[in-house]
Design a protein around this motif. Structure first.
Motif, PDB file in Angstrom:
ATOM      1  N   ILE A 311       4.108  28.808 -43.840  1.00 41.86           N
ATOM      2  CA  ILE A 311       4.764  27.983 -44.850  1.00 41.86           C
ATOM      3  C   ILE A 311       6.126  27.474 -44.374  1.00 41.86           C
ATOM      4  N   GLU A 312       6.737  28.149 -43.400  1.00 44.71           N
ATOM      5  CA  GLU A 312       7.975  27.635 -42.805  1.00 44.71           C
ATOM      6  C   GLU A 312       7.671  26.560 -41.768  1.00 44.71           C
ATOM      7  N   HIS A 313       6.624  26.794 -40.986  1.00 41.15           N
ATOM      8  CA  HIS A 313       6.338  25.928 -39.843  1.00 41.15           C
ATOM      9  C   HIS A 313       5.807  24.565 -40.254  1.00 41.15           C
ATOM     10  N   CYS A 314       4.900  24.539 -41.214  1.00 38.79           N
ATOM     11  CA  CYS A 314       4.302  23.250 -41.586  1.00 38.79           C
ATOM     12  C   CYS A 314       4.088  23.179 -43.093  1.00 38.79           C
ATOM     13  N   PRO A 315       5.168  23.256 -43.880  1.00 38.27           N
ATOM     14  CA  PRO A 315       5.031  23.224 -45.337  1.00 38.27           C
ATOM     15  C   PRO A 315       4.358  21.948 -45.814  1.00 38.27           C
ATOM     16  N   GLY A 316       3.461  22.123 -46.799  1.00 37.96           N
ATOM     17  CA  GLY A 316       2.764  20.967 -47.359  1.00 37.96           C
ATOM     18  C   GLY A 316       1.435  20.662 -46.711  1.00 37.96           C
ATOM     19  N   LYS A 317       1.196  21.187 -45.494  1.00 35.94           N
ATOM     20  CA  LYS A 317      -0.101  20.962 -44.854  1.00 35.94           C
ATOM     21  C   LYS A 317      -1.170  21.861 -45.481  1.00 35.94           C
ATOM     22  N   VAL A 318      -2.434  21.496 -45.285  1.00 39.50           N
ATOM     23  CA  VAL A 318      -3.540  22.240 -45.907  1.00 39.50           C
ATOM     24  C   VAL A 318      -3.529  23.703 -45.472  1.00 39.50           C
ATOM     25  N   VAL A 319      -3.322  23.956 -44.176  1.00 40.34           N
ATOM     26  CA  VAL A 319      -3.349  25.341 -43.689  1.00 40.34           C
ATOM     27  C   VAL A 319      -2.209  26.158 -44.295  1.00 40.34           C
ATOM     28  N   SER A 320      -1.068  25.509 -44.511  1.00 39.42           N
ATOM     29  CA  SER A 320       0.062  26.182 -45.139  1.00 39.42           C
ATOM     30  C   SER A 320      -0.226  26.481 -46.611  1.00 39.42           C
ATOM     31  N   ASP A 321      -0.811  25.513 -47.310  1.00 43.37           N
ATOM     32  CA  ASP A 321      -1.146  25.712 -48.719  1.00 43.37           C
ATOM     33  C   ASP A 321      -2.183  26.829 -48.881  1.00 43.37           C
ATOM     34  N   GLU A 322      -3.128  26.898 -47.935  1.00 42.17           N
ATOM     35  CA  GLU A 322      -4.123  27.972 -47.997  1.00 42.17           C
ATOM     36  C   GLU A 322      -3.468  29.330 -47.781  1.00 42.17           C
ATOM     37  N   MET A 323      -2.542  29.405 -46.843  1.00 36.82           N
ATOM     38  CA  MET A 323      -1.830  30.662 -46.621  1.00 36.82           C
ATOM     39  C   MET A 323      -1.027  31.031 -47.872  1.00 36.82           C
ATOM     40  N   MET A 324      -0.405  30.035 -48.495  1.00 41.07           N
ATOM     41  CA  MET A 324       0.359  30.298 -49.715  1.00 41.07           C
ATOM     42  C   MET A 324      -0.545  30.882 -50.800  1.00 41.07           C
ATOM     43  N   SER A 325      -1.751  30.347 -50.936  1.00 43.43           N
ATOM     44  CA  SER A 325      -2.699  30.859 -51.932  1.00 43.43           C
ATOM     45  C   SER A 325      -3.070  32.304 -51.648  1.00 43.43           C
ATOM     46  N   VAL A 326      -3.268  32.620 -50.368  1.00 44.03           N
ATOM     47  CA  VAL A 326      -3.568  33.999 -49.975  1.00 44.03           C
ATOM     48  C   VAL A 326      -2.412  34.930 -50.342  1.00 44.03           C
ATOM     49  N   LEU A 327      -1.204  34.515 -50.007  1.00 42.49           N
ATOM     50  CA  LEU A 327      -0.031  35.344 -50.283  1.00 42.49           C
ATOM     51  C   LEU A 327       0.186  35.511 -51.782  1.00 42.49           C
ATOM     52  N   MET A 328      -0.087  34.462 -52.555  1.00 40.82           N
ATOM     53  CA  MET A 328       0.016  34.565 -54.013  1.00 40.82           C
ATOM     54  C   MET A 328      -0.967  35.602 -54.555  1.00 40.82           C
ATOM     55  N   GLU A 329      -2.189  35.572 -54.051  1.00 39.63           N
ATOM     56  CA  GLU A 329      -3.199  36.529 -54.523  1.00 39.63           C
ATOM     57  C   GLU A 329      -2.828  37.959 -54.153  1.00 39.63           C
ATOM     58  N   VAL A 330      -2.378  38.154 -52.924  1.00 39.56           N
ATOM     59  CA  VAL A 330      -1.964  39.493 -52.508  1.00 39.56           C
ATOM     60  C   VAL A 330      -0.815  39.976 -53.382  1.00 39.56           C
ATOM     61  N   HIS A 331       0.149  39.095 -53.616  1.00 41.68           N
ATOM     62  CA  HIS A 331       1.295  39.446 -54.458  1.00 41.68           C
ATOM     63  C   HIS A 331       0.828  39.832 -55.866  1.00 41.68           C
ATOM     64  N   GLY A 332      -0.082  39.045 -56.420  1.00 43.30           N
ATOM     65  CA  GLY A 332      -0.578  39.331 -57.758  1.00 43.30           C
ATOM     66  C   GLY A 332      -1.307  40.662 -57.842  1.00 43.30           C
ATOM     67  N   ARG A 333      -2.086  40.973 -56.805  1.00 43.21           N
ATOM     68  CA  ARG A 333      -2.807  42.252 -56.780  1.00 43.21           C
ATOM     69  C   ARG A 333      -1.829  43.416 -56.702  1.00 43.21           C
ATOM     70  N   VAL A 334      -0.805  43.277 -55.881  1.00 46.52           N
ATOM     71  CA  VAL A 334       0.187  44.353 -55.746  1.00 46.52           C
ATOM     72  C   VAL A 334       0.972  44.515 -57.038  1.00 46.52           C
ATOM     73  N   GLU A 335       1.314  43.395 -57.667  1.00 47.70           N
ATOM     74  CA  GLU A 335       2.058  43.449 -58.924  1.00 47.70           C
ATOM     75  C   GLU A 335       1.251  44.180 -59.997  1.00 47.70           C
ATOM     76  N   ALA A 336      -0.044  43.884 -60.069  1.00 45.75           N
ATOM     77  CA  ALA A 336      -0.918  44.567 -61.037  1.00 45.75           C
ATOM     78  C   ALA A 336      -1.005  46.053 -60.730  1.00 45.75           C
ATOM     79  N   LEU A 337      -1.044  46.386 -59.447  1.00 46.46           N
ATOM     80  CA  LEU A 337      -1.086  47.792 -59.035  1.00 46.46           C
ATOM     81  C   LEU A 337       0.162  48.530 -59.517  1.00 46.46           C
TER      82      LEU A 337
END
Length: 365
Positions: A311-337
């Motif tokens: 997300i730092e290297h190529c913000p806004g690109k598809v691969v960056s957005d996909e990584m952001m979605s992954v990190l959001m999901e991991v964050h949400g799972r940890v928060e629920a835990l």
């Protein structure tokens, strides 16, 4: 060292998308975050935020907010080359970019995460052997903590992000792994002597493990609040997963542990039907598998080589957005835990796991 600047559009992309531009501008105008400055880009002058301003912005508008209590994550699977250290790097840098005080604990003798965080930069290119030897001799690791040669805080090194720190891998990890066999409560050494003390000072601790299930890996699993495990979307990893998942469940049962398991599909390819089929099988059949996935990409390799998150290297690109979605999901799972853990702790008065705060502070000091 030259300062790096990020225009408003890029900053918004890093922390969620173009819809954040208005909020960031409002925070800037009200003085809550630093103001943009003029910088030279080629022949032109532009406006942007300093790289050092990003954590302040991320803390206010980002998607990876600080947890209500410290968290330790173990990044591990029994196969190499599946973006394990890349995932650890992206989790760590994203946490630090959002204002979380983050420490990465390197447990893989190959030292991939230590290299990815830039600790070894310049060593191979240096022509001065004395400089190299001096730096290597100054580097203290977990084996030195085990032998009581140094205190834990003496092994922690800084990075280019003021919130991100590292306990680097050293060659002596091999000896440490063997030495753990000779102590009582060998599975709890890392938790009691390293991770619990670190939790007194850090918001997020990420342990990057070897792909071999060794004693250090066992220690990391015991010490973690959640396992984050890459699932490569290729046939070899698909075949390996059944064995890995069986070992994992047997380990949990034997150690009477119930840490969260978060599985992240990696290295999927849009051009290969088998890769897509494996990805869908993971999503439909693996308990704990997230919906997001990390694809194979040149941008991902470039980001790691530059010691940056996607997300730092190529913000806004598809691969960056996909990584952001992954990190959001991991964050949400940890928060629920954490919410579940806090709820359970409120209903029991006798939960006492690990060493006392006083003994943890003695390890640190």
């Amino acid at each position: 060292m030259n300062e790096t600047y990020y225009p408003l559009k890029k900053v918004a992309a890093i922390f969620g998308g173009p819809e954040l531009k208005e909020e960031i501008t409002r925070l800037e105008e009200s003085g809550v975050i630093p103001s943009q400055v003029k910088y030279r880009s080629g022949a032109l002058y532009r406006k942007g935020f300093k790289e050092s301003d990003l954590p302040l912005i991320g803390e206010k508008v980002g998607f990876f907010r600080k947890f209500s209590s410290p968290v330790s994550l173990c990044v591990f699977t029994t196969k190499g080359g599946v973006l394990k250290s890349t995932l650890a790097l992206n989790l760590a840098r994203t946490g630090a970019l959002h204002g979380l005080k983050t420490c990465v604990v390197g447990l893989d003798i190959q030292g991939d995460v230590t290299t990815a965080l830039g600790f070894d930069d310049g060593i191979e290119d240096s022509g001065d052997l004395n400089y190299i030897l001096e730096k290597l001799n100054r580097t203290k690791g977990l084996s030195d903590v085990f032998s009581n040669s140094v205190r834990l805080n003496e092994t922690i090194v800084s990075t280019d992000n003021e919130n991100l720190f590292l306990i680097p891998e050293t060659p002596e990890l091999v000896a440490l792994n063997d030495s753990l066999s000779n102590i009582n409560r060998r599975e709890f050494w890392l938790k009691e002597k390293v991770i619990d003390p670190l939790k007194q000072h850090f918001d997020l601790i990420i342990m990057d493990c070897s792909p071999n299930w060794n004693k250090l890996t066992t220690n990391a699993l015991v010490a973690c609040d959640a396992l984050v495990s890459p699932l490569e979307c290729k046939i070899n990893n698909f075949r390996n997963f059944k064995v890995f998942s069986t070992f994992l469940e047997e380990f949990k049962a034997e150690m009477r542990m119930n840490f969260e398991s978060i599985f992240v599909p990696t290295k999927y390819s849009l051009n290969r039907k088998l890769s897509q089929d494996i990805l869908e099988w993971y999503r439909g059949n693996v308990e704990g598998c997230i919906a997001g996935a990390i694809r194979e990409s040149v941008s991902g390799e470039e980001a790691t080589a530059m010691n940056k998150s996607l997300i730092e290297h190529c913000p806004g690109k598809v691969v960056s957005d996909e990584m952001m979605s992954v990190l959001m999901e991991v964050h949400g799972r940890v928060e629920a835990l954490i919410e579940q853990r806090d709820f359970e702790s409120q209903n029991t008065d006798s939960y006492n796991y690990g060493t006392s705060t006083e003994s943890q502070e003695n390890v640190w000091r």
